[in-house]
Design an enzyme around this catalytic site. Sequence first.
Site, PDB file in Angstrom:
ATOM      1  N   MET A  30     -49.218  91.686  42.824  1.00 56.10           N
ATOM      2  CA  MET A  30     -47.848  91.468  43.171  1.00 56.10           C
ATOM      3  C   MET A  30     -47.419  90.457  44.167  1.00 56.10           C
ATOM      4  O   MET A  30     -46.336  90.525  44.777  1.00 56.10           O
ATOM      5  CB  MET A  30     -47.252  92.785  43.820  1.00 56.10           C
ATOM      6  CG  MET A  30     -47.587  93.934  42.620  1.00 56.10           C
ATOM      7  SD  MET A  30     -46.425  95.527  42.776  1.00 56.10           S
ATOM      8  CE  MET A  30     -46.884  96.039  44.517  1.00 56.10           C
ATOM      9  N   GLY A  31     -48.317  89.506  44.350  1.00 50.10           N
ATOM     10  CA  GLY A  31     -47.932  88.250  45.256  1.00 50.10           C
ATOM     11  C   GLY A  31     -48.256  88.558  46.571  1.00 50.10           C
ATOM     12  O   GLY A  31     -48.716  89.470  47.228  1.00 50.10           O
ATOM     13  N   LEU A  33     -49.639  86.565  48.650  1.00 51.06           N
ATOM     14  CA  LEU A  33     -51.389  86.636  48.517  1.00 51.06           C
ATOM     15  C   LEU A  33     -51.843  86.474  49.986  1.00 51.06           C
ATOM     16  O   LEU A  33     -51.526  86.165  50.932  1.00 51.06           O
ATOM     17  CB  LEU A  33     -51.741  85.343  47.893  1.00 51.06           C
ATOM     18  CG  LEU A  33     -51.223  85.475  46.394  1.00 51.06           C
ATOM     19  CD1 LEU A  33     -51.866  84.246  45.537  1.00 51.06           C
ATOM     20  CD2 LEU A  33     -51.496  86.728  45.484  1.00 51.06           C
ATOM     21  N   HIS A  37     -56.584  88.894  48.412  1.00 50.58           N
ATOM     22  CA  HIS A  37     -56.555  88.308  47.258  1.00 50.58           C
ATOM     23  C   HIS A  37     -57.216  87.153  46.855  1.00 50.58           C
ATOM     24  O   HIS A  37     -58.056  86.887  45.610  1.00 50.58           O
ATOM     25  CB  HIS A  37     -54.965  87.877  46.941  1.00 50.58           C
ATOM     26  CG  HIS A  37     -54.034  89.019  46.912  1.00 50.58           C
ATOM     27  ND1 HIS A  37     -53.155  89.272  47.993  1.00 50.58           N
ATOM     28  CD2 HIS A  37     -53.789  89.981  46.124  1.00 50.58           C
ATOM     29  CE1 HIS A  37     -52.260  90.068  47.958  1.00 50.58           C
ATOM     30  NE2 HIS A  37     -52.774  90.880  46.652  1.00 50.58           N
ATOM     31  N   SER A 185     -53.178  93.835  53.484  1.00 48.71           N
ATOM     32  CA  SER A 185     -52.232  94.297  52.464  1.00 48.71           C
ATOM     33  C   SER A 185     -50.804  93.455  52.681  1.00 48.71           C
ATOM     34  O   SER A 185     -50.502  93.010  53.913  1.00 48.71           O
ATOM     35  CB  SER A 185     -51.878  95.812  53.074  1.00 48.71           C
ATOM     36  OG  SER A 185     -50.475  96.236  52.338  1.00 48.71           O
ATOM     37  N   SER A 186     -50.334  93.294  51.773  1.00 45.63           N
ATOM     38  CA  SER A 186     -49.072  92.364  51.812  1.00 45.63           C
ATOM     39  C   SER A 186     -47.966  93.282  52.657  1.00 45.63           C
ATOM     40  O   SER A 186     -47.074  92.700  53.408  1.00 45.63           O
ATOM     41  CB  SER A 186     -48.387  92.266  50.433  1.00 45.63           C
ATOM     42  OG  SER A 186     -49.400  91.877  49.718  1.00 45.63           O
TER      43      SER A 186
HETATM   44  O1  PAF Z   1     -52.495  96.437  43.225  1.00 41.32           O
HETATM   45  C1  PAF Z   1     -51.484  95.843  43.064  1.00 41.32           C
HETATM   46  O2  PAF Z   1     -50.988  94.788  43.602  1.00 41.32           O
HETATM   47  C2  PAF Z   1     -50.628  96.469  41.722  1.00 41.32           C
HETATM   48  O3  PAF Z   1     -50.525  97.627  41.806  1.00 41.32           O
HETATM   49  C3  PAF Z   1     -50.956  95.856  40.515  1.00 41.32           C
HETATM   50  C4  PAF Z   1     -52.544  96.334  39.954  1.00 41.32           C
HETATM   51  C5  PAF Z   1     -51.028  94.286  40.447  1.00 41.32           C
HETATM   52  C6  PAF Z   1     -50.094  96.455  39.260  1.00 41.32           C
HETATM   53  O4  PAF Z   1     -48.770  95.843  39.626  1.00 41.32           O
END
Ligand code: PAF
Length: 281
Positions: A30-31, A33, A37, A185-186
């Site tokens: 979900m960006g 980052l 990520h 975590s974002s």
């Molecule tokens: O973990 C996440 O960032 C989200 O839940 C995902 C897997 C991209 C689905 O939107």
Amino acid sequence: MKTIKDISVMQRLCLDARARGDAIALVPTMGFLHDGHRALLRAGRTRGDILVLSIFVNPAQFGPKEDYASYPRDMERDLKIAEEAGADIVFTPEPSSVYPPGYQTYAEVTELTKGLCGASRPGHFRGVATIVLKLFNIVFPHAAIFGEKDFQQLITIKKMVNDLNLPIEIIGVETAREADGLAMSSRNSHLNPKERLAASSIPRALMAAKKAARNGATAKTIIEKAKKIMEKEPQAVIEYISVCDPVALRELAHVEKTARLLVAVRIGKTRLIDNCLLTAE
Ligand code: PAF
């Protein structure tokens, strides 16, 4: 690196890549980052000739009172990180094309999603399973990479892939942590300095739980020890803390060989989750 918004363009590109014999690895995000990520992208890079990163803040996995609108976003920065990490394609669809008017089809893993985060976030995992399945049908990956921080999500996706016979390898990557052990975590970006300090009680609680499990403590004692550490922080409100088997996520009374400790904690307005492996020796 290509950036693609259009679903049919993305499908065409991925089908062509598969027809050429290229392996596709997908990192769904979900960006906003961070290093967590980056670790997923590194794992993806070793799995695919084509590394696809998807960035989509999925409205279907947020409840009406949750933080969809305020979820942190920074596409420009994300694209730089993606390029540095060696992504070949960044897929950034619009919500209106993923869920056009009249949309009414959802995927649901029924049992695994009832407890833990599912208990306080009704519909969340239905939204996750739906977007992940849609991404699989758009990117056609051979492998998809997810973080272990969202452990219930990882197990749910593995179950969906198995139950629906999807020919996709699901790879879980160990949680990336800050220097004090806080899971990256974002949502950490929402914490003010006092809250950030309080959040460091979560990894401390996990360490205490691991130690208690190694010393042969029961699940009840493990949970009490972890709780005690987090409850010292007036800012931290524990939503759940649970010792579960790592496949069916059923609560355990004892750690036979291994188990998973999972926690969700609210620090101010921010809800954080974390988990760790417990071993009996
Ligand atoms: O973990 C996440 O960032 C989200 O839940 C995902 C897997 C991209 C689905 O939107």
